[in-house]
Design an enzyme around this catalytic site. Structure first.
Site, PDB file in Angstrom:
ATOM      1  N   HIS A   1       1.064  -1.722  -0.242  1.00 18.79           N
ATOM      2  CA  HIS A   1       0.018   0.148   0.197  1.00 18.79           C
ATOM      3  C   HIS A   1       0.808   1.032  -0.009  1.00 18.79           C
ATOM      4  CE1 HIS A   1      -3.188   2.896   0.641  1.00 18.79           C
ATOM      5  NE2 HIS A   1      -3.716   2.056   0.328  1.00 18.79           N
TER       6      HIS A   1
ATOM      7  N   ASP B   1      -7.727  -5.708   0.012  1.00 20.80           N
ATOM      8  CA  ASP B   1      -8.632  -6.133  -0.932  1.00 20.80           C
ATOM      9  C   ASP B   1      -7.758  -7.539  -0.928  1.00 20.80           C
ATOM     10  OD1 ASP B   1      -9.699  -3.774  -2.551  1.00 20.80           O
ATOM     11  OD2 ASP B   1      -7.347  -3.275  -2.938  1.00 20.80           O
TER      12      ASP B   1
HETATM   13  N1  CMC Z   1       4.015  -7.363  -4.758  1.00 19.58           N
HETATM   14  C1  CMC Z   1       5.337  -7.708  -4.422  1.00 19.58           C
HETATM   15  N2  CMC Z   1       6.151  -6.296  -4.699  1.00 19.58           N
HETATM   16  C2  CMC Z   1       5.858  -5.550  -4.400  1.00 19.58           C
HETATM   17  C3  CMC Z   1       4.273  -5.187  -4.177  1.00 19.58           C
HETATM   18  C4  CMC Z   1       3.852  -6.255  -4.210  1.00 19.58           C
HETATM   19  N3  CMC Z   1       2.592  -6.714  -4.531  1.00 19.58           N
HETATM   20  N4  CMC Z   1       4.157  -3.887  -4.048  1.00 19.58           N
HETATM   21  C5  CMC Z   1       5.287  -3.224  -4.162  1.00 19.58           C
HETATM   22  N5  CMC Z   1       5.913  -4.226  -4.297  1.00 19.58           N
HETATM   23  C6  CMC Z   1       7.403  -3.741  -4.398  1.00 19.58           C
HETATM   24  C7  CMC Z   1       7.643  -2.271  -5.867  1.00 19.58           C
HETATM   25  O1  CMC Z   1       7.928  -3.615  -6.165  1.00 19.58           O
HETATM   26  C8  CMC Z   1       8.684  -1.606  -5.281  1.00 19.58           C
HETATM   27  O2  CMC Z   1       9.911  -2.991  -4.756  1.00 19.58           O
HETATM   28  P1  CMC Z   1      11.369  -1.860  -5.057  1.00 19.58           P
HETATM   29  O3  CMC Z   1      11.285  -0.589  -4.039  1.00 19.58           O
HETATM   30  O4  CMC Z   1      12.945  -2.713  -4.856  1.00 19.58           O
HETATM   31  O5  CMC Z   1      11.196  -0.574  -6.731  1.00 19.58           O
HETATM   32  C9  CMC Z   1       8.437  -2.042  -3.460  1.00 19.58           C
HETATM   33  O6  CMC Z   1       7.814  -3.314  -3.014  1.00 19.58           O
HETATM   34  C10 CMC Z   1       7.672  -0.791  -3.357  1.00 19.58           C
HETATM   35  O7  CMC Z   1       6.347  -0.496  -3.831  1.00 19.58           O
HETATM   36  P2  CMC Z   1       5.798   0.936  -5.009  1.00 19.58           P
HETATM   37  O8  CMC Z   1       4.990  -0.014  -6.163  1.00 19.58           O
HETATM   38  O9  CMC Z   1       6.905   1.618  -5.119  1.00 19.58           O
HETATM   39  O10 CMC Z   1       4.691   1.152  -4.093  1.00 19.58           O
HETATM   40  P3  CMC Z   1       3.755   2.569  -4.235  1.00 19.58           P
HETATM   41  O11 CMC Z   1       3.634   2.935  -3.608  1.00 19.58           O
HETATM   42  O12 CMC Z   1       4.160   2.970  -5.690  1.00 19.58           O
HETATM   43  O13 CMC Z   1       2.709   1.062  -4.773  1.00 19.58           O
HETATM   44  C11 CMC Z   1       0.417  -0.762  -4.939  1.00 19.58           C
HETATM   45  C12 CMC Z   1       1.226   0.583  -4.036  1.00 19.58           C
HETATM   46  C13 CMC Z   1      -0.365  -0.299  -4.026  1.00 19.58           C
HETATM   47  C14 CMC Z   1       0.443   0.430  -6.183  1.00 19.58           C
HETATM   48  C15 CMC Z   1       1.538  -1.421  -5.090  1.00 19.58           C
HETATM   49  O14 CMC Z   1       2.046  -2.260  -3.014  1.00 19.58           O
HETATM   50  C16 CMC Z   1       0.906  -2.766  -5.607  1.00 19.58           C
HETATM   51  O15 CMC Z   1       0.824  -2.627  -6.779  1.00 19.58           O
HETATM   52  N6  CMC Z   1       0.177  -4.050  -4.319  1.00 19.58           N
HETATM   53  C17 CMC Z   1      -0.312  -5.092  -5.501  1.00 19.58           C
HETATM   54  C18 CMC Z   1      -1.919  -3.943  -5.832  1.00 19.58           C
HETATM   55  C19 CMC Z   1      -3.570  -4.278  -4.972  1.00 19.58           C
HETATM   56  O16 CMC Z   1      -3.283  -5.215  -4.352  1.00 19.58           O
HETATM   57  N7  CMC Z   1      -3.656  -2.725  -4.816  1.00 19.58           N
HETATM   58  C20 CMC Z   1      -5.088  -2.099  -3.930  1.00 19.58           C
HETATM   59  C21 CMC Z   1      -4.185  -0.940  -2.465  1.00 19.58           C
HETATM   60  S1  CMC Z   1      -4.814  -1.130  -1.653  1.00 19.58           S
HETATM   61  C22 CMC Z   1      -6.835  -0.412  -1.773  1.00 19.58           C
HETATM   62  C23 CMC Z   1      -6.669   0.137  -3.122  1.00 19.58           C
HETATM   63  O17 CMC Z   1      -6.129   1.470  -3.088  1.00 19.58           O
HETATM   64  O18 CMC Z   1      -7.885   0.617  -3.643  1.00 19.58           O
END
Ligand code: CMC
Length: 429
Positions: free
Chosen positions: A308, A365
């Site tokens: 998140h 989720d």
């Molecule tokens: N699986 C594997 N690696 C992950 C995941 C994941 N679900 N989420 C983040 N990471 C890694 C990412 O690759 C990054 O690694 P690095 O620092 O080596 O580049 C690090 O963790 C930080 O992630 P980020 O993508 O920079 O973080 P963000 O804040 O931009 O993204 C997120 C947040 C929710 C989009 C992401 O965690 C994600 O894609 N999760 C899976 C989709 C999901 O469950 N979404 C629902 C979010 S909660 C409800 C809502 O908002 O509606």
């Protein structure tokens, strides 16, 4: 607001600027950078708004490090245990919990706005039967301004509140109509004798040939899920609603844009993606392989329902939903191998160095789909459930913005394209 400031110095020119620190009632102090372009000549660069507050709000507070979520100051755990969705809707809209008579009036008001114009069903019938329900929702909600343009003076607080209530009331009716269109069932109408979630379930599942009794277990758990999804401060879809609203576009158009933003798998679409992922993993023995895939930088696979932007701790909504998922399966006297799979996935991920160091925990989720599935909601409708609940947050945030003079949302860019060059005639290229 505090009198504190941070002084920055431009090492090129030697000029300095005092940036005022804005402190809310809680949360990190925030630098106001508005004077930066006009004084030092710099813009700021923050793709994805990872470090930028876009507004001041009194609605929802999150402390992502501690796993805290509060609506108007009330902890989500207390609201989940003691409140109802419509009471929470009133709270989010107005800022205070209602008295009994205020709640009764509000429920009555919402109940009497649940019907939609009959022509909307004609509109819905124009979609192909297998259209994704989120596509239909975005289209149909966007069209509401064409049906309800009687009170559209958004400078009038009464018109604004009416639009907000209309959307909260009509969203379940529209959602059920989209589902029934897919199923080829005749239209169902809201029943004023039922409460918000009961009426929704009745519209979803009743058919003319059978007597349908709304399950109290299902109605109660939907009410809980709707409370948990009702608002989440400036997430992508809410920011979208605010951005569209800042142009003066009407609230139906703004919320339709919010629905589109919610649909993405990085946002609300993750609840559908989690179920698809669990099916793909298929068996507990394959969990390790998928954990490795999620950690592999060269593999686009991500553990859906994990991670998140704001929570760097267990999402408090996920803990409540996980418990509810157990209870629902138990009350229905059923089991779901996907629940065991999800639990194992969570166990292994939470012990893994990659997920620990990156502070990746289950989010809202991760377990919600297991409940939806147990209660008969088809996977393609999962994000629609999120949209029904989040409508309350969208309209509350939109109302708050409308009440505060807000400039049009218009970010800048760092231009990295070609510099000026002369047009080359077609025959010379
Ligand atoms: N699986 C594997 N690696 C992950 C995941 C994941 N679900 N989420 C983040 N990471 C890694 C990412 O690759 C990054 O690694 P690095 O620092 O080596 O580049 C690090 O963790 C930080 O992630 P980020 O993508 O920079 O973080 P963000 O804040 O931009 O993204 C997120 C947040 C929710 C989009 C992401 O965690 C994600 O894609 N999760 C899976 C989709 C999901 O469950 N979404 C629902 C979010 S909660 C409800 C809502 O908002 O509606």
């Amino acid at each position: 607001m505090s009198e504190q400031c941070v002084i920055i110095t431009d090492e090129n020119s030697g000029n300095t600027l005092e940036l005022p620190v804005i402190s809310g009632t809680e949360g990190e102090p925030t630098l106001s950078i508005k004077a930066l372009p006009s004084t030092l000549g710099y813009f700021t660069y923050d793709p994805g708004f990872t470090a930028t507050a876009s507004c001041t709000s009194k609605i929802t507070y999150i402390d992502g490090g501690k796993g805290i979520l509060r609506y108007r100051g009330y902890p989500i755990e207390q609201l989940a245990e003691k409140s109802t969705f419509l009471e929470v809707a009133y709270l989010l809209l107005s800022g205070e919990l209602p008295t009994s008579s205020e709640l009764a009036d509000f429920q009555d008001d919402i109940t009497h706005h649940t019907m939609v114009h009959e022509k909307l069903n004609t509109f819905i019938s124009g979609f192909h039967y297998d259209a994704h329900p989120m596509a239909m929702m975005a289209g149909v909600v966007g069209s509401l301004s064409a049906f309800y343009h009687d009170k559209m003076d958004m400078s009038d607080p009464e018109h604004r509140m009416l639009a907000a209530k209309r959307m909260i009331a009509k969203m379940p009716t529209i959602a059920a109509a989209c589902y029934r269109h897919h199923m080829g069932w005749p239209a169902a109408y809201p029943k004023n004798s039922l409460n918000y979630t009961e009426s929704f379930l009745d519209m979803m599942f009743s058919v003319p040939t059978e007597k349908y009794e709304v399950s109290t277990v299902a109605a109660r758990v939907f009410d809980l899920l709707f409370i948990l999804h009702a608002d989440h401060e400036q997430n992508a879809s809410t920011s979208t609603v605010r951005l569209v609203g800042s142009t003066g576009a009407n609230p139906y158009a703004s919320v339709a844009a919010g629905i589109s933003a919610l649909w993405g798998p990085a946002h609300g679409g993750a609840n559908e993606a989690v179920l698809t992922m669990l099916h793909e993993i298929g068996d507990v023995s394959r969990v390790g392989k998928y954990i490795e895939k999620a950690k592999d930088k060269d593999d686009p696979f991500r553990l859906m329902g994990f991670g998140h932007r704001v929570y760097k701790n267990y999402d408090p909504r996920a803990s409540i939903i996980r418990k509810a998922a157990y209870e629902v399966l138990e009350e229905l006297g059923t089991t779901d191998p996907l629940m065991d799979l999800a639990m194992e996935l969570e166990r292994i991920a939470l012990e893994d160095e990659y997920f620990i160091t990156k502070k990746l925990y289950p989010n809202v989720d991760f377990y919600s789909g297991i409940i939806y599935k147990a209660l008969g909601i088809p996977v393609s409708m999962f994000t629609v459930m999120f949209a029904i609940a989040r409508t309350v947050g969208w309209v509350s945030q939109w109302l708050e913005q409308e009440e505060t003079p807000t400039p049009i949302g218009r970010p800048r860019q760092v231009y990295a394209g070609a510099t000026e060059r002369d047009y080359v005639p077609l025959e010379s290229r």
